[in-house]
Design a protein around this motif. Structure first.
Motif, PDB file in Angstrom:
ATOM      1  N   GLN A  76     -16.270 -46.734 134.069  1.00 61.52           N
ATOM      2  CA  GLN A  76     -16.444 -48.075 133.665  1.00 61.52           C
ATOM      3  C   GLN A  76     -17.903 -48.797 133.583  1.00 61.52           C
ATOM      4  O   GLN A  76     -18.571 -49.598 132.250  1.00 61.52           O
ATOM      5  CB  GLN A  76     -16.061 -48.651 135.084  1.00 61.52           C
ATOM      6  CG  GLN A  76     -16.119 -50.347 134.762  1.00 61.52           C
ATOM      7  CD  GLN A  76     -14.436 -50.823 135.649  1.00 61.52           C
ATOM      8  OE1 GLN A  76     -14.860 -50.519 137.070  1.00 61.52           O
ATOM      9  NE2 GLN A  76     -14.431 -51.864 135.838  1.00 61.52           N
ATOM     10  N   ASP A 113      -7.999 -44.381 129.100  1.00 60.59           N
ATOM     11  CA  ASP A 113      -6.650 -43.966 130.302  1.00 60.59           C
ATOM     12  C   ASP A 113      -7.665 -43.154 131.378  1.00 60.59           C
ATOM     13  O   ASP A 113      -7.982 -41.951 130.263  1.00 60.59           O
ATOM     14  CB  ASP A 113      -5.220 -44.512 129.673  1.00 60.59           C
ATOM     15  CG  ASP A 113      -5.635 -45.242 128.839  1.00 60.59           C
ATOM     16  OD1 ASP A 113      -6.420 -46.204 128.756  1.00 60.59           O
ATOM     17  OD2 ASP A 113      -4.454 -45.410 128.245  1.00 60.59           O
ATOM     18  N   TRP A 115      -5.447 -40.701 134.315  1.00 58.74           N
ATOM     19  CA  TRP A 115      -4.205 -40.645 135.222  1.00 58.74           C
ATOM     20  C   TRP A 115      -4.589 -40.157 136.266  1.00 58.74           C
ATOM     21  O   TRP A 115      -5.445 -39.081 136.125  1.00 58.74           O
ATOM     22  CB  TRP A 115      -3.216 -40.551 134.200  1.00 58.74           C
ATOM     23  CG  TRP A 115      -2.346 -40.522 133.659  1.00 58.74           C
ATOM     24  CD1 TRP A 115      -2.776 -41.611 132.613  1.00 58.74           C
ATOM     25  CD2 TRP A 115      -1.325 -41.394 134.204  1.00 58.74           C
ATOM     26  NE1 TRP A 115      -1.964 -42.516 131.694  1.00 58.74           N
ATOM     27  CE2 TRP A 115      -0.676 -42.610 132.685  1.00 58.74           C
ATOM     28  CE3 TRP A 115      -0.488 -42.174 135.027  1.00 58.74           C
ATOM     29  CZ2 TRP A 115       0.517 -42.960 132.666  1.00 58.74           C
ATOM     30  CZ3 TRP A 115       0.642 -42.667 134.969  1.00 58.74           C
ATOM     31  CH2 TRP A 115       1.232 -43.215 133.606  1.00 58.74           C
ATOM     32  N   GLN A 396      -0.628 -41.061 138.960  1.00 59.90           N
ATOM     33  CA  GLN A 396      -0.518 -42.704 138.841  1.00 59.90           C
ATOM     34  C   GLN A 396      -2.186 -43.028 137.668  1.00 59.90           C
ATOM     35  O   GLN A 396      -3.094 -42.788 137.509  1.00 59.90           O
ATOM     36  CB  GLN A 396      -1.253 -42.928 140.166  1.00 59.90           C
ATOM     37  CG  GLN A 396       0.431 -42.617 141.566  1.00 59.90           C
ATOM     38  CD  GLN A 396      -0.603 -43.390 142.436  1.00 59.90           C
ATOM     39  OE1 GLN A 396      -0.704 -44.859 142.468  1.00 59.90           O
ATOM     40  NE2 GLN A 396       0.433 -43.481 143.531  1.00 59.90           N
ATOM     41  N   LEU A 397      -1.041 -44.071 136.945  1.00 64.43           N
ATOM     42  CA  LEU A 397      -2.489 -44.681 135.995  1.00 64.43           C
ATOM     43  C   LEU A 397      -3.397 -45.841 136.893  1.00 64.43           C
ATOM     44  O   LEU A 397      -2.991 -46.565 137.504  1.00 64.43           O
ATOM     45  CB  LEU A 397      -1.874 -45.839 135.067  1.00 64.43           C
ATOM     46  CG  LEU A 397      -2.820 -46.232 133.741  1.00 64.43           C
ATOM     47  CD1 LEU A 397      -3.377 -45.435 133.055  1.00 64.43           C
ATOM     48  CD2 LEU A 397      -1.730 -47.614 133.101  1.00 64.43           C
ATOM     49  N   MET A 399      -6.747 -46.369 134.963  1.00 62.29           N
ATOM     50  CA  MET A 399      -7.273 -46.639 134.606  1.00 62.29           C
ATOM     51  C   MET A 399      -7.137 -47.166 133.748  1.00 62.29           C
ATOM     52  O   MET A 399      -6.544 -46.072 132.705  1.00 62.29           O
ATOM     53  CB  MET A 399      -9.049 -45.921 134.076  1.00 62.29           C
ATOM     54  CG  MET A 399     -10.272 -46.682 133.605  1.00 62.29           C
ATOM     55  SD  MET A 399     -11.496 -46.130 133.519  1.00 62.29           S
ATOM     56  CE  MET A 399     -12.637 -46.724 134.731  1.00 62.29           C
ATOM     57  N   LYS A 400      -6.824 -48.383 132.559  1.00 61.83           N
ATOM     58  CA  LYS A 400      -6.946 -48.785 131.741  1.00 61.83           C
ATOM     59  C   LYS A 400      -7.318 -49.446 130.737  1.00 61.83           C
ATOM     60  O   LYS A 400      -8.108 -50.348 130.875  1.00 61.83           O
ATOM     61  CB  LYS A 400      -5.631 -49.859 131.663  1.00 61.83           C
ATOM     62  CG  LYS A 400      -4.625 -50.396 130.352  1.00 61.83           C
ATOM     63  CD  LYS A 400      -3.879 -48.634 129.748  1.00 61.83           C
ATOM     64  CE  LYS A 400      -3.067 -49.422 128.777  1.00 61.83           C
ATOM     65  NZ  LYS A 400      -1.680 -47.895 128.385  1.00 61.83           N
ATOM     66  N   GLN A 403     -11.382 -49.881 132.481  1.00 62.11           N
ATOM     67  CA  GLN A 403     -11.290 -50.587 133.620  1.00 62.11           C
ATOM     68  C   GLN A 403      -9.965 -50.227 134.738  1.00 62.11           C
ATOM     69  O   GLN A 403      -9.084 -49.907 133.514  1.00 62.11           O
ATOM     70  CB  GLN A 403     -10.754 -52.270 133.016  1.00 62.11           C
ATOM     71  CG  GLN A 403     -11.535 -52.934 131.256  1.00 62.11           C
ATOM     72  CD  GLN A 403     -13.207 -52.940 131.751  1.00 62.11           C
ATOM     73  OE1 GLN A 403     -13.121 -53.567 133.486  1.00 62.11           O
ATOM     74  NE2 GLN A 403     -13.892 -53.055 131.613  1.00 62.11           N
ATOM     75  N   ARG A 404     -10.837 -50.584 135.495  1.00 57.34           N
ATOM     76  CA  ARG A 404     -10.619 -49.648 136.901  1.00 57.34           C
ATOM     77  C   ARG A 404      -8.597 -50.825 136.801  1.00 57.34           C
ATOM     78  O   ARG A 404      -9.003 -51.869 136.871  1.00 57.34           O
ATOM     79  CB  ARG A 404     -11.076 -50.477 137.797  1.00 57.34           C
ATOM     80  CG  ARG A 404     -11.857 -48.852 137.688  1.00 57.34           C
ATOM     81  CD  ARG A 404     -12.392 -48.941 139.080  1.00 57.34           C
ATOM     82  NE  ARG A 404     -11.967 -48.242 140.473  1.00 57.34           N
ATOM     83  CZ  ARG A 404     -12.795 -47.791 141.539  1.00 57.34           C
ATOM     84  NH1 ARG A 404     -14.303 -47.984 141.169  1.00 57.34           N
ATOM     85  NH2 ARG A 404     -12.363 -47.074 142.234  1.00 57.34           N
ATOM     86  N   LEU A 405      -7.360 -50.591 137.374  1.00 53.03           N
ATOM     87  CA  LEU A 405      -6.621 -51.182 137.657  1.00 53.03           C
ATOM     88  C   LEU A 405      -6.961 -51.763 139.552  1.00 53.03           C
ATOM     89  O   LEU A 405      -5.698 -52.572 139.775  1.00 53.03           O
ATOM     90  CB  LEU A 405      -5.541 -50.821 136.982  1.00 53.03           C
ATOM     91  CG  LEU A 405      -5.415 -50.148 136.213  1.00 53.03           C
ATOM     92  CD1 LEU A 405      -4.319 -49.799 135.613  1.00 53.03           C
ATOM     93  CD2 LEU A 405      -5.111 -51.245 134.987  1.00 53.03           C
ATOM     94  N   LYS A 406      -7.093 -50.785 139.821  1.00 48.76           N
ATOM     95  CA  LYS A 406      -7.110 -51.281 141.320  1.00 48.76           C
ATOM     96  C   LYS A 406      -8.545 -51.078 141.955  1.00 48.76           C
ATOM     97  O   LYS A 406      -9.089 -50.737 141.351  1.00 48.76           O
ATOM     98  CB  LYS A 406      -6.120 -50.089 142.023  1.00 48.76           C
ATOM     99  CG  LYS A 406      -5.055 -49.505 141.207  1.00 48.76           C
ATOM    100  CD  LYS A 406      -4.045 -48.341 141.992  1.00 48.76           C
ATOM    101  CE  LYS A 406      -2.492 -48.114 141.783  1.00 48.76           C
ATOM    102  NZ  LYS A 406      -2.488 -46.435 141.928  1.00 48.76           N
TER     103      LYS A 406
END
Length: 460
Positions: A76, A113, A115, A396-397, A399-400, A403-406
């Motif tokens: 990131q 991304d 995973w 699991q995904l 980063m998209k 950008q971090r998703l969690k």
């Protein structure tokens, strides 16, 4: 365009790293390949790389995935500085690189991304537990940092999980490995991985500060020797230390371990002293712990001294009276995790490596885990779009589009996942003496793709 400069004749020898320095923490060939990709109009095409471990370290039945949090932070924040670009220009290694290469670095950041399995998940050999999907040059550049981070923290987390498993849920297990870790950064990562895998505390004060934890430790033989030499007796050294740290464990094996325990017991029985804990760093830990427990039945006994999982198991089976373990050298060193990072898909075309003993499976993949009565029974390796997935998908995904998703998980959350994941494994997989590893099955779709990719590459 940035001005060309030569590398300085006198380099900065301090080697103190900041987060931005990690942009160049890569092997040279990642940079040269990126320049080559650009020259061949390949730099921006989509690519997928997967991280797997070809084989487990000796006498390991599983691994515990760790280090993802640092990888996501790195990705990131990936952004090349003007000074870093000038350094590369000044090396003269890139004299034939296209001028657009420097512009690509100036504007470059990670846009792909990620995973991955969540940290604390148990995994096995040949299972891809992290995948990068990004423009080819980006996915290539980040390989070295990812392997450095994941391989080391996964090793420490696995050893820590095994230590917790053999020591039992009630024992205190402390990370004492800073002085043996492979450098200052490694010592902090080791402490983090150990706590995330279930250990109680670390003696590393910096790591504890960064992780929001309280450090834990005892005393060294030097204090006992220094105070004995200047104040007269070993007992005076103990009482002096307790005046400042009344709850600390006393290290009693500097001279005569049993004599020290007997002296302390006399003072405790006379009501002149309290001894909440003692530490042993040498000798026959089984016999000494039993004898000291008879003398000081209220004192907690903590042991250290080149401990590892088989030794702690031996101590427990031999009837040692021990409440806690300090583990250092053999936690933060040992057989490395040989994770590799390989291209599996380029612009929608599955690819594979076919070298003898180093084969990789083509295509973007998923691990499907099956359970029977709450216990892991089988892992299937299939494709992300497998027509007949068997089991629970693990990747699991995370980063998209860069950008971090969690939000980052707490160490407590990861430690609980580690505990649950390890306890879900069969006993023979968890063994630290002669473990077996779960067999992995390839899905029908992956077998077919592997055969087709192999045939294509041989006839091209």
């Amino acid at each position: 365009m940035l001005e060309l400069v030569k590398p300085p004749e006198v380099a900065d020898q301090s080697l103190n790293l900041s987060a931005s320095d990690y942009n160049l923490l890569t092997d040279l060939y990642q940079a040269t390949m990126s320049a080559c990709y650009l020259n061949e109009n390949l730099a921006e095409i989509p690519a997928s790389f997967e991280l797997t471990v070809r084989r487990l370290p000796d006498k390991f039945g599983y691994l515990v995935a760790m280090g993802l949090a640092q990888v996501l932070d790195y990705l990131q924040n990936l952004k090349f500085t003007a000074r870093q670009i000038q350094y590369l220009q000044g090396t003269d290694l890139f004299s034939h690189a296209p001028t657009q290469f420097w512009r690509m670095l100036e504007e470059g950041k990670f846009t792909g991304d990620v995973w991955a399995v969540p940290e604390g998940t148990t995994i096995f050999a040949n299972e891809p537990f992290l995948r990068i999907e990004a423009p080819l040059w980006q996915a290539q550049w980040v390989e070295t940092f990812i392997l450095n981070t994941i391989n080391y923290q996964t090793l420490i987390a696995t050893r820590a999980a095994r230590l917790r498993d053999v020591a039992g849920p009630d024992a205190t297990v402390l990370e004492f490995g800073t002085r043996r870790a492979f450098g200052p950064q490694a010592s902090v990562w080791a402490a983090r991985a150990a706590l995330a895998a279930g250990l109680n505390a670390t003696s590393n004060v910096l790591a504890a500060q960064l992780l929001g934890r309280q450090p834990s430790g005892t005393m060294a033989h030097a204090l006992v020797m220094a105070m004995t030499a200047t104040q007269g007796t070993e007992l005076q050294a103990f009482t002096a230390f307790h005046r400042t740290f009344p709850q600390a464990a006393l290290l009693i094996d500097t001279y005569d371990t049993l004599a020290a325990a007997q002296t302390l017991a006399e003072k405790v029985n006379a009501g002149e002293l309290e001894v909440p804990a003692i530490r042993l760093d040498s000798g026959d830990l089984v016999e000494l712990s039993q004898q000291i427990h008879q003398l000081l039945p209220e004192a907690k006994i903590v042991v250290s001294g080149d401990l590892d999982e088989p030794e702690i198991l031996r101590l427990r089976q031999a009837g040692a009276h021990i409440h806690g373990y300090g583990v250092g050298t053999k936690l933060v060193t040992g057989s490395p995790v040989n994770g590799v990072y390989k291209l599996v898909d380029i612009d929608g075309n599955p690819v594979m490596k076919e070298a003898n003993g180093k084969i990789t499976y083509p295509g973007r993949k998923q691990i499907f885990r099956q359970f029977h009565q709450g216990q892991v029974s089988q892992d299937h390796l299939g494709l992300v779009n497998d027509s007949a997935p068997e089991g629970q998908p693990l990747l699991q995904l995370m980063m998209k589009a860069g950008q971090r998703l969690k939000t980052p998980e707490s160490l407590e959350t990861i430690a609980q996942r580690t505990l649950d994941s390890v306890q879900s494994l069969p006993a023979d997989v968890r063994s630290v003496v002669n473990p077996v590893s779960l067999p992995m099955q390839l899905s029908t779709d992956l077998q077919a793709l592997t055969a087709a990719t192999r045939r294509t590459s041989k006839t091209a």
